[in-house]
Design an enzyme around this catalytic site. Structure first.
Site, PDB file in Angstrom:
ATOM      1  N   LYS A  62      -2.317   3.957  48.291  1.00 55.28           N
ATOM      2  CA  LYS A  62      -3.433   4.546  47.549  1.00 55.28           C
ATOM      3  C   LYS A  62      -4.012   5.748  48.304  1.00 55.28           C
ATOM      4  O   LYS A  62      -3.661   5.991  49.470  1.00 55.28           O
ATOM      5  CB  LYS A  62      -4.498   3.465  47.332  1.00 55.28           C
ATOM      6  CG  LYS A  62      -4.001   2.290  46.487  1.00 55.28           C
ATOM      7  CD  LYS A  62      -5.102   1.270  46.289  1.00 55.28           C
ATOM      8  CE  LYS A  62      -4.599   0.048  45.567  1.00 55.28           C
ATOM      9  NZ  LYS A  62      -5.663  -0.946  45.338  1.00 55.28           N
ATOM     10  N   TYR A 102      -3.333  -0.201  35.345  1.00 57.77           N
ATOM     11  CA  TYR A 102      -4.302  -1.286  35.536  1.00 57.77           C
ATOM     12  C   TYR A 102      -4.851  -1.797  34.197  1.00 57.77           C
ATOM     13  O   TYR A 102      -5.996  -2.238  34.129  1.00 57.77           O
ATOM     14  CB  TYR A 102      -5.451  -0.817  36.426  1.00 57.77           C
ATOM     15  CG  TYR A 102      -5.122  -0.819  37.905  1.00 57.77           C
ATOM     16  CD1 TYR A 102      -4.666  -1.969  38.548  1.00 57.77           C
ATOM     17  CD2 TYR A 102      -5.291   0.328  38.682  1.00 57.77           C
ATOM     18  CE1 TYR A 102      -4.370  -1.981  39.912  1.00 57.77           C
ATOM     19  CE2 TYR A 102      -4.992   0.328  40.047  1.00 57.77           C
ATOM     20  CZ  TYR A 102      -4.540  -0.835  40.648  1.00 57.77           C
ATOM     21  OH  TYR A 102      -4.258  -0.850  41.997  1.00 57.77           O
ATOM     22  N   ARG A 155      -3.894  -5.349  54.507  1.00 63.50           N
ATOM     23  CA  ARG A 155      -5.296  -5.141  54.121  1.00 63.50           C
ATOM     24  C   ARG A 155      -6.268  -5.682  55.175  1.00 63.50           C
ATOM     25  O   ARG A 155      -7.346  -5.120  55.382  1.00 63.50           O
ATOM     26  CB  ARG A 155      -5.542  -5.759  52.749  1.00 63.50           C
ATOM     27  CG  ARG A 155      -4.875  -4.946  51.626  1.00 63.50           C
ATOM     28  CD  ARG A 155      -4.844  -5.689  50.325  1.00 63.50           C
ATOM     29  NE  ARG A 155      -4.407  -4.865  49.205  1.00 63.50           N
ATOM     30  CZ  ARG A 155      -4.237  -5.319  47.966  1.00 63.50           C
ATOM     31  NH1 ARG A 155      -4.471  -6.592  47.688  1.00 63.50           N
ATOM     32  NH2 ARG A 155      -3.838  -4.510  47.000  1.00 63.50           N
ATOM     33  N   ASN A 165      -8.409  -0.620  49.623  1.00 62.07           N
ATOM     34  CA  ASN A 165      -7.498  -1.588  50.262  1.00 62.07           C
ATOM     35  C   ASN A 165      -6.080  -1.059  50.476  1.00 62.07           C
ATOM     36  O   ASN A 165      -5.127  -1.815  50.619  1.00 62.07           O
ATOM     37  CB  ASN A 165      -7.527  -2.937  49.530  1.00 62.07           C
ATOM     38  CG  ASN A 165      -7.039  -2.845  48.094  1.00 62.07           C
ATOM     39  OD1 ASN A 165      -6.507  -1.815  47.684  1.00 62.07           O
ATOM     40  ND2 ASN A 165      -7.210  -3.917  47.343  1.00 62.07           N
ATOM     41  N   HIS A 168      -1.225  -0.916  46.844  1.00 63.73           N
ATOM     42  CA  HIS A 168      -1.026  -1.786  45.681  1.00 63.73           C
ATOM     43  C   HIS A 168       0.352  -2.438  45.751  1.00 63.73           C
ATOM     44  O   HIS A 168       1.306  -1.830  46.250  1.00 63.73           O
ATOM     45  CB  HIS A 168      -1.115  -0.954  44.400  1.00 63.73           C
ATOM     46  CG  HIS A 168      -0.503  -1.617  43.206  1.00 63.73           C
ATOM     47  ND1 HIS A 168      -1.173  -2.550  42.450  1.00 63.73           N
ATOM     48  CD2 HIS A 168       0.743  -1.523  42.667  1.00 63.73           C
ATOM     49  CE1 HIS A 168      -0.378  -2.981  41.481  1.00 63.73           C
ATOM     50  NE2 HIS A 168       0.794  -2.371  41.592  1.00 63.73           N
ATOM     51  N   GLU A 179       5.714  -1.581  35.969  1.00 63.73           N
ATOM     52  CA  GLU A 179       5.182  -0.545  36.856  1.00 63.73           C
ATOM     53  C   GLU A 179       6.280   0.403  37.356  1.00 63.73           C
ATOM     54  O   GLU A 179       6.055   1.596  37.499  1.00 63.73           O
ATOM     55  CB  GLU A 179       4.449  -1.208  38.030  1.00 63.73           C
ATOM     56  CG  GLU A 179       3.160  -1.899  37.574  1.00 63.73           C
ATOM     57  CD  GLU A 179       2.531  -2.759  38.663  1.00 63.73           C
ATOM     58  OE1 GLU A 179       3.043  -2.769  39.802  1.00 63.73           O
ATOM     59  OE2 GLU A 179       1.526  -3.432  38.356  1.00 63.73           O
TER      60      GLU A 179
HETATM   61  P1  DAT Z   1      -4.697  -6.536  43.738  1.00 63.45           P
HETATM   62  O1  DAT Z   1      -4.629  -5.074  44.088  1.00 63.45           O
HETATM   63  O2  DAT Z   1      -4.857  -7.397  44.952  1.00 63.45           O
HETATM   64  O3  DAT Z   1      -3.579  -6.988  42.848  1.00 63.45           O
HETATM   65  P2  DAT Z   1      -6.398  -6.581  41.378  1.00 63.45           P
HETATM   66  O4  DAT Z   1      -5.157  -6.336  40.591  1.00 63.45           O
HETATM   67  O5  DAT Z   1      -7.249  -7.725  40.992  1.00 63.45           O
HETATM   68  O6  DAT Z   1      -6.076  -6.752  42.928  1.00 63.45           O
HETATM   69  O7  DAT Z   1      -7.308  -5.277  41.368  1.00 63.45           O
HETATM   70  C1  DAT Z   1      -6.725  -3.991  41.415  1.00 63.45           C
HETATM   71  C2  DAT Z   1      -7.539  -3.124  42.337  1.00 63.45           C
HETATM   72  O8  DAT Z   1      -8.845  -2.983  41.816  1.00 63.45           O
HETATM   73  C3  DAT Z   1      -7.741  -3.679  43.740  1.00 63.45           C
HETATM   74  O9  DAT Z   1      -6.632  -3.449  44.577  1.00 63.45           O
HETATM   75  C4  DAT Z   1      -8.965  -2.966  44.175  1.00 63.45           C
HETATM   76  C5  DAT Z   1      -9.763  -2.890  42.899  1.00 63.45           C
HETATM   77  N1  DAT Z   1     -10.713  -4.016  42.823  1.00 63.45           N
HETATM   78  C6  DAT Z   1     -10.425  -5.298  42.523  1.00 63.45           C
HETATM   79  N2  DAT Z   1     -11.523  -6.060  42.554  1.00 63.45           N
HETATM   80  C7  DAT Z   1     -12.526  -5.218  42.868  1.00 63.45           C
HETATM   81  C8  DAT Z   1     -13.919  -5.382  43.044  1.00 63.45           C
HETATM   82  N3  DAT Z   1     -14.525  -6.566  42.892  1.00 63.45           N
HETATM   83  N4  DAT Z   1     -14.665  -4.291  43.367  1.00 63.45           N
HETATM   84  C9  DAT Z   1     -14.075  -3.089  43.502  1.00 63.45           C
HETATM   85  N5  DAT Z   1     -12.781  -2.853  43.344  1.00 63.45           N
HETATM   86  C10 DAT Z   1     -12.003  -3.906  43.030  1.00 63.45           C
HETATM   87 MG    MG Z   2      -3.109  -6.612  40.859  1.00 68.32          MG
END
Ligand code: DAT
Ligand code: MG
Length: 204
Positions: A62, A102, A155, A165, A168, A179
């Site tokens: 990212k 997303y 992370r 973080n 991805h 994807e």
């Molecule tokens: P991951 O990347 O672990 O698969 P995810 O798909 O639930 O997590 O979310 C995608 C991204 O969105 C994540 O990498 C960072 C952001 N994100 C997720 N939860 C968040 C939150 N509570 N506040 C801010 N950003 C968040």
């Molecule tokens: Mg995810």
């Protein structure tokens, strides 16, 4: 190289991705993993998430990972694990692409901020290949929230907040296919075998 499982199990193309899920001839069952399991006499198991040493996933470094100079460190982790890099580029993607990437998060309160943060900024999308690569790269990334991640994960080691973080990773095999198609043209995926393959996999 003609591997034992190529004889036992024919390669089939995963829809649109050139991913190489393998299906055992005659049985219609999915191959269960490296040849070691076959040599133990176990039957191929029906497991869609397991497409052998040619399973592919999509990882994306990212904007925070790029800006902080973590590209090399992140790539090194997957290389050292033994996974195979089959596609990679430095790019800047549109809001539309991130909305699609997303899409399952579109109702989350952080969705708009997430899309805005990512859009138009340098990122490094990649495709990696290997046995159980979808699940293992997720484990190597750690939890969404870096503070909940185990030390030793990317992370936990490099990040503090969920919104920054660093990298991805596809959640599952179906997401990975979607994807990979979203970020790469078929001709950008390079199919090859590393000269280290036999030192990583017990396949004959
Ligand atoms: P991951 O990347 O672990 O698969 P995810 O798909 O639930 O997590 O979310 C995608 C991204 O969105 C994540 O990498 C960072 C952001 N994100 C997720 N939860 C968040 C939150 N509570 N506040 C801010 N950003 C968040
Ligand atoms: Mg995810």
């Amino acid at each position: 190289m003609r591997l034992m499982q190529d004889v036992l199990c024919g390669e089939i193309e995963v829809e649109g991705t050139r991913g190489l899920a393998r299906q055992c001839r005659g049985t219609g069952k999915q191959r269960s993993g490296p040849a070691k399991r076959l040599s133990e006499g176990k039957e191929c198991e029906r497991n869609m998430a397991d497409s052998g040493s040619r399973e592919r996933t999509m990882l994306l470094i990212k904007p925070d990972g790029v800006q902080r100079g973590l590209v090399g460190k992140i790539i090194t982790r997957f290389e050292e694990k033994g996974y195979l890099l089959v596609a990679m580029k430095l790019t800047q993607a549109s809001e539309d692409l991130y909305r699609e990437h997303y899409t399952e998060l579109k109702d989350e309160p952080f969705y708009a901020r997430l899309v805005k943060y990512l859009s138009g900024r340098p990122v490094v999308p990649m495709v990696w290949e290997g046995y159980n690569v979808v699940k293992m790269t997720r484990l190597m990334l750690g939890q969404t929230d870096p503070t909940a991640s185990e030390p030793g994960t990317i992370r936990a080691d490099y990040c503090i907040e969920a919104a920054r973080n660093a990298c991805h990773g596809s959640d599952n095999l179906e997401c990975a296919k979607r994807e990979i198609n979203l970020w790469f043209k078929p001709e950008e995926l390079i199919s090859y075998t590393s000269c280290t393959h036999q030192w990583i996999y017990d396949e004959h």
